[in-house]
Every structure is written in structure tokens, then in C-alpha cells.
Write a protein that holds these residues in place. Structure first.
Motif, PDB file in Angstrom:
ATOM      1  N   HIS A  15       0.740  -1.219  -0.009  1.00  7.75           N
ATOM      2  CA  HIS A  15      -0.002  -0.113   0.178  1.00  7.75           C
ATOM      3  C   HIS A  15       0.819   1.237  -0.188  1.00  7.75           C
ATOM      4  O   HIS A  15       0.455   2.305  -0.636  1.00  7.75           O
ATOM      5  CB  HIS A  15      -1.133   0.079   1.232  1.00  7.75           C
ATOM      6  N   GLN A  16       1.848   1.356   0.774  1.00 10.52           N
ATOM      7  CA  GLN A  16       2.828   2.266   0.610  1.00 10.52           C
ATOM      8  C   GLN A  16       3.442   2.648  -0.747  1.00 10.52           C
ATOM      9  O   GLN A  16       3.295   3.932  -1.290  1.00 10.52           O
ATOM     10  CB  GLN A  16       4.100   2.288   1.601  1.00 10.52           C
ATOM     11  N   ASP A  17       3.761   1.596  -1.501  1.00 14.11           N
ATOM     12  CA  ASP A  17       4.352   1.594  -2.771  1.00 14.11           C
ATOM     13  C   ASP A  17       2.980   2.031  -3.564  1.00 14.11           C
ATOM     14  O   ASP A  17       3.438   2.966  -4.598  1.00 14.11           O
ATOM     15  CB  ASP A  17       4.814   0.369  -3.302  1.00 14.11           C
ATOM     16  N   LYS A  18       1.988   1.633  -3.627  1.00 16.70           N
ATOM     17  CA  LYS A  18       0.888   2.032  -4.272  1.00 16.70           C
ATOM     18  C   LYS A  18       0.707   3.473  -4.462  1.00 16.70           C
ATOM     19  O   LYS A  18       0.302   4.231  -5.135  1.00 16.70           O
ATOM     20  CB  LYS A  18      -0.368   1.082  -4.164  1.00 16.70           C
ATOM     21  N   MET A  19       0.708   3.977  -3.137  1.00 19.21           N
ATOM     22  CA  MET A  19       0.394   5.408  -2.707  1.00 19.21           C
ATOM     23  C   MET A  19       1.424   6.133  -3.362  1.00 19.21           C
ATOM     24  O   MET A  19       1.104   7.216  -3.985  1.00 19.21           O
ATOM     25  CB  MET A  19       0.127   5.746  -1.260  1.00 19.21           C
ATOM     26  N   ARG A  20       2.702   5.751  -3.289  1.00 21.91           N
ATOM     27  CA  ARG A  20       3.783   6.442  -3.863  1.00 21.91           C
ATOM     28  C   ARG A  20       3.692   6.741  -5.634  1.00 21.91           C
ATOM     29  O   ARG A  20       3.722   7.546  -6.037  1.00 21.91           O
ATOM     30  CB  ARG A  20       5.062   5.789  -3.572  1.00 21.91           C
ATOM     31  N   ARG A  21       3.184   5.606  -6.218  1.00 19.36           N
ATOM     32  CA  ARG A  21       2.802   5.389  -7.539  1.00 19.36           C
ATOM     33  C   ARG A  21       1.595   6.526  -7.917  1.00 19.36           C
ATOM     34  O   ARG A  21       1.797   6.996  -8.941  1.00 19.36           O
ATOM     35  CB  ARG A  21       2.763   4.202  -8.119  1.00 19.36           C
ATOM     36  N   ILE A  22       0.595   6.371  -7.104  1.00 19.54           N
ATOM     37  CA  ILE A  22      -0.369   7.276  -7.332  1.00 19.54           C
ATOM     38  C   ILE A  22       0.021   8.652  -7.184  1.00 19.54           C
ATOM     39  O   ILE A  22      -0.303   9.704  -7.927  1.00 19.54           O
ATOM     40  CB  ILE A  22      -1.598   7.027  -6.318  1.00 19.54           C
ATOM     41  N   ARG A  23       0.741   9.259  -6.170  1.00 18.55           N
ATOM     42  CA  ARG A  23       1.304  10.535  -6.007  1.00 18.55           C
ATOM     43  C   ARG A  23       2.364  10.975  -7.505  1.00 18.55           C
ATOM     44  O   ARG A  23       1.996  11.908  -7.812  1.00 18.55           O
ATOM     45  CB  ARG A  23       2.120  10.661  -4.983  1.00 18.55           C
ATOM     46  N   GLU A  24       3.090   9.890  -7.766  1.00 18.47           N
ATOM     47  CA  GLU A  24       3.912  10.139  -9.050  1.00 18.47           C
ATOM     48  C   GLU A  24       3.068  10.317 -10.143  1.00 18.47           C
ATOM     49  O   GLU A  24       3.297  11.519 -10.812  1.00 18.47           O
ATOM     50  CB  GLU A  24       4.740   9.082  -9.072  1.00 18.47           C
ATOM     51  N   GLN A  25       2.059   9.733 -10.344  1.00 22.70           N
ATOM     52  CA  GLN A  25       1.069   9.702 -11.386  1.00 22.70           C
ATOM     53  C   GLN A  25       0.348  11.122 -11.285  1.00 22.70           C
ATOM     54  O   GLN A  25       0.093  11.672 -12.476  1.00 22.70           O
ATOM     55  CB  GLN A  25       0.158   8.778 -11.622  1.00 22.70           C
ATOM     56  N   ALA A  26      -0.070  11.431 -10.357  1.00 20.98           N
ATOM     57  CA  ALA A  26      -0.726  12.647  -9.864  1.00 20.98           C
ATOM     58  C   ALA A  26      -0.116  13.913 -10.281  1.00 20.98           C
ATOM     59  O   ALA A  26      -0.448  14.963 -10.975  1.00 20.98           O
ATOM     60  CB  ALA A  26      -1.373  12.953  -8.974  1.00 20.98           C
TER      61      ALA A  26
END
Length: 117
Positions: free
Chosen positions: A103-114
């Protein structure tokens, strides 16, 4: 005591079967979009299948201890159940840690995409 052992053993077997069925068919509100999600889900399914098998083994051992007329079988089965439950707790902690990292990695990926958008 016999009725309690039968009820506990049957409950553990049912619970292990239900968990395995639900993990195989998917949990409600599970959303896996990317390849990283599929990798995580594959590892999670394999790990949880092992835990479900251990829970089912505990149920079978409880039934064996309940139905056995030998004190040796009773003590051996309940001792094995105790150790298996300790292993299940350790595996559950490892699963929780893996899920937290995912979940930490997924949130990081979502932030980078945003930020790219």
C-alpha cells in the motif's frame, strides 16, 4: 467436551474452506489495476493458501483429538495445534507487513502519477 471439540473442529474446517474460496474468487472491493498489483495478488494468494491449509489442518487435528480414545493422540494433536497456531500468527504478521509495504508503494505510484498530470 466432545460436542465442543466437534464444533470447534468443524468450524475451523468451514472457516478455512470459506477463506480459501473467497481468496480464490476475490474479496469485495479488491481492485488490482497494474502489473505490480497482479504480482502482489499472486504472492498474497499463495501465502494465504498456505495459512488456510494450516487452519484446516488445525481443524482436522481438533477433530482427531476429540474422536481419539488415546490420551497420547489427544495430547499430540493439541500440541501440534498450538504450534501450528503460532506459525499462523507469524505468517499473518508477515502478510500484514507485505500488505503495508504494497500500500505504501501504491500510494507513492499514485502520487507520482498525479504529479505528472
Amino acid at each position: 467436551m466432545t460436542a465442543g471439540g466437534l464444533l470447534l473442529g468443524a468450524t475451523l474446517l468451514f472457516f478455512a474452506g470459506w477463506l480459501q474460496w473467497t481468496e480464490h474468487n476475490g474479496w469485495p472491493y479488491d481492485h488490482f489495476d497494474s502489473d505490480e498489483d497482479a504480482d502482489y495478488r499472486s504472492r498474497r494468494r499463495k501465502s494465504r493458501s498456505k495459512v488456510n491449509a494450516l487452519i484446516g489442518t488445525c481443524g482436522a487435528l481438533v477433530l482427531a483429538a476429540t474422536l481419539a480414545n488415546s490420551r497420547l493422540v489427544f495430547v499430540a494433536a493439541w500440541t501440534a495445534v498450538t504450534f501450528i497456531l503460532l506459525v499462523i500468527i507469524v505468517l499473518a504478521m508477515l502478510d500484514a507487513f507485505r500488505t503495508h509495504r504494497y500500500h505504501q508503494d501504491k500510494m507513492r505510484r499514485i502520487r507520482e502519477q498525479a504529479l505528472k498530470d
